[in-house]
Design a protein around this motif. Structure first.
Motif, PDB file in Angstrom:
ATOM      1  N   SER A 225       0.639   2.045  -4.025  1.00  0.00           N
ATOM      2  CA  SER A 225       1.179   1.669  -2.718  1.00  0.00           C
ATOM      3  C   SER A 225       2.247   0.577  -2.863  1.00  0.00           C
ATOM      4  O   SER A 225       3.210   0.535  -2.106  1.00  0.00           O
ATOM      5  CB  SER A 225       0.057   1.207  -1.791  1.00  0.00           C
ATOM      6  OG  SER A 225      -0.560   0.055  -2.314  1.00  0.00           O
TER       7      SER A 225
ATOM      8  N   VAL B 196       6.048   0.597  -1.294  1.00  0.00           N
ATOM      9  CA  VAL B 196       6.599  -0.479  -0.456  1.00  0.00           C
ATOM     10  C   VAL B 196       7.941  -0.950  -1.034  1.00  0.00           C
ATOM     11  O   VAL B 196       8.918  -1.134  -0.297  1.00  0.00           O
ATOM     12  CB  VAL B 196       5.599  -1.656  -0.337  1.00  0.00           C
ATOM     13  CG1 VAL B 196       6.266  -2.858   0.319  1.00  0.00           C
ATOM     14  CG2 VAL B 196       4.373  -1.224   0.461  1.00  0.00           C
TER      15      VAL B 196
ATOM     16  N   ALA C 204       0.208   1.614   1.990  1.00  0.00           N
ATOM     17  CA  ALA C 204       1.645   1.315   2.036  1.00  0.00           C
ATOM     18  C   ALA C 204       2.113   1.221   3.483  1.00  0.00           C
ATOM     19  O   ALA C 204       2.901   0.332   3.837  1.00  0.00           O
ATOM     20  CB  ALA C 204       2.427   2.381   1.280  1.00  0.00           C
TER      21      ALA C 204
END
Lengths: 353, 353
Positions: free
Chosen positions: B154, B158, B198
């Motif tokens: 995640s 990002v 995320a």
């Protein structure tokens, strides 16, 4: 012998009861030997049936108050199933009141309820959503999983390949279906460990499984027509399918813009209508609507949530064909023939690892 | 001030030296302020240059014996990099002999060599491959990662979102880019844990990151034009991109068949050529060739392995534009502005879990 009925979850789908009933009515005209069990809100179903006396005379209504929504998690859907149109439609298949169920509702919920109610075939851990996609070749390509299993291990992928091959023998009439795994390259080193493991297992077992395992394929080769079954996890399968659908819609829109931008184009469009009709036919996802959950002891077909009446009719027609062809019995027999032993192989491999 | 040179890996790609040189020559005609460093087998490059005196006069040749092949694993490619055209092209960027490198070779190798040679920008763990895709809206959509990172966590997603937004501010001129994560449904419960993580991080940090985070999008909405940046892992991104390309080719083939199937269609085709030309332009992946590795201290552009000379020219033109717009410096500044703190957030979240 009369054919078993088709249970229709009249409440699923973005467009609701009217489209589901209109779709069933359209399908009924093409497959007039079939009878229907229409599951959902009785008042609304009766109202929708007024325009379709033909369907009304060949249907029974099974009332339900509850509806599975798009936001229901599979676990919530399972708890609520009994009082819902989706749950009752699948329960009717289990009880033998219907031979198959069609729903345009929440895919995860449909998968969970179907699996718990109907159970998987011997040797199969999880069902997979499979559909036929058009190609430039002589036959369609079967692709699975299209979204039932967000995360898969190599054992699941091997079983999907075996089920897909069995479906190809039934639906495409191919004795030795050409099977490939979807990957981001065709070289043996490409992709994830689980894809490479699944490929190694299928390569070793292809002969016993009555298939030709041809390694990996990339997503831009899906429509080429040189493969009968493309196997992938439900996340990637869903991404691929929706990318294809979105591009088709994009192109259709561009064509419409281009052809309406000048008088000259409009005239050209009218003259070349046969070509654009062919294209329109191929591009409209409604014409390929209806994905089947393979690996269940019973037929459950998923209609696209956004399908129109013609799309629903195609999903019902897919269901009718699966019933007529005894697909559940034939795949079960096919799996028994290739042997539970073969299906168990991936587990052995995982234990070794 | 003279512009920095563009290093071209002349040996990569399915079609070899001739297409790479022809593509560079085509691009040179459009961007005549640029000079080139052509890296690869000197004899073959010289032979290919004979037809292109314009490029020859603005190029220098850097000889290499070695070539990274499509079968080389990233680790093998890294060990062999120094003697190869790909390795030397990237080393030229590092040394300041060139401002950017273009290669049509092995994506995994290009990613590995670029990352080790040029290093990632402060706050970025891994580069991601980004490209502009056409939409029905007013601007293209930036999609990343397209295949550089097969598996992502995640935190990577990002960072891809932050880099994609920075790229959107530069390439699309959008101050608050609309960012979405690719998923198999738009409801918050859909997809994998890492996608949901995320999404939660981006939702909380969107304001600080100067973006509008609009949640999930599905693959059939990529071309709709209501989003500026679509973020995904390299596996799904590659599947989506190739599905789009394959469908475009499928449709183009159907159109050709349809339009050549009868005299009437042929006449219609000729009259409506403006419409079909528009379509052809949008459908040909060569017209959208050239994906950039975002997050590196230097510009590296990947040209499609199967691109023709026009496609290579587009990849070189993308490179030229990235150089002219100082994209590396601007993204680095942009990342510094949104703050390393923001980029570090996902790690904090993971530690918590």
């Amino acid at each position: 012998m009369s054919l078993p009925r088709i249970a229709v979850d009249a409440m699923g789908g973005d467009e609701g009861v009217r489209v589901m009933i209109e779709g069933a009515a359209l399908a009924r005209r093409r497959h007039d030997r079939f009878k229907f069990l229409l599951v959902g809100d009785e008042t609304r179903i009766k109202a929708a049936l007024e325009k379709h006396p033909n369907l009304r005379s060949s249907s029974e209504i099974l009332h339900s108050d509850g509806v599975i929504s798009g936001e229901d998690k599979p676990s919530q859907a399972l708890r609520r199933a009994k009082g819902t149109s989706m749950g009752l439609a699948i329960a009717a298949v289990k009880a033998g009141d219907a031979g198959a169920a069609v729903s345009a509702g929440n895919t995860g919920a449909l998968m969970a309820i179907s699996k718990v109610t109907l159970r998987t075939m011997p040797g199969i851990d999880r069902p997979a959503l499979a559909a036929l996609l058009p190609t430039l070749g002589d036959n369609d390509v079967i692709m699975l999983d299209l979204g039932a299993n967000t995360e898969c291990d190599s054992r699941n992928l091997v079983q999907f390949a075996v089920m897909g091959a069995a479906y190809a023998r039934v639906a495409l009439g191919r004795e030795q279906p050409r099977v490939r795994l979807l990957n981001i390259g065709t070289e043996e080193i490409k992709g994830t460990d689980l894809l490479r493991d699944a490929a190694a297992t299928l390569k070793a077992a292809a002969k016993d499984l009555s298939m030709s395992f041809d390694g990996f394929t990339e997503a831009d080769k899906l429509c080429r027509g040189d493969v009968d079954v493309v196997v992938t996890d439900g996340f990637s399968g869903n991404i691929a399918l929706k990318s294809v659908e979105g591009t088709a819609r994009f192109v259709a829109d561009l064509l419409r813009r281009g052809f309406t931008s000048s008088l000259r184009s409009k005239i050209g469009f009218l003259i070349s209508r046969p070509a654009t009709e062919l294209l329109k036919h191929h591009l409209d996802p409604n014409n390929h609507n209806g994905a089947v959950f393979l690996g269940l002891n019973g037929i459950v077909v998923k209609s696209h949530g956004g399908a129109n009446a013609a799309g629903v009719a195609n999903a019902v027609a897919v269901t009718a064909r699966l019933l007529e062809e005894n697909v559940t019995e034939r795949i079960t027999a096919d799996l028994a023939r290739v042997g539970e032993a073969s299906l168990r192989m991936p587990r052995a491999q995982e234990e070794r690892a």
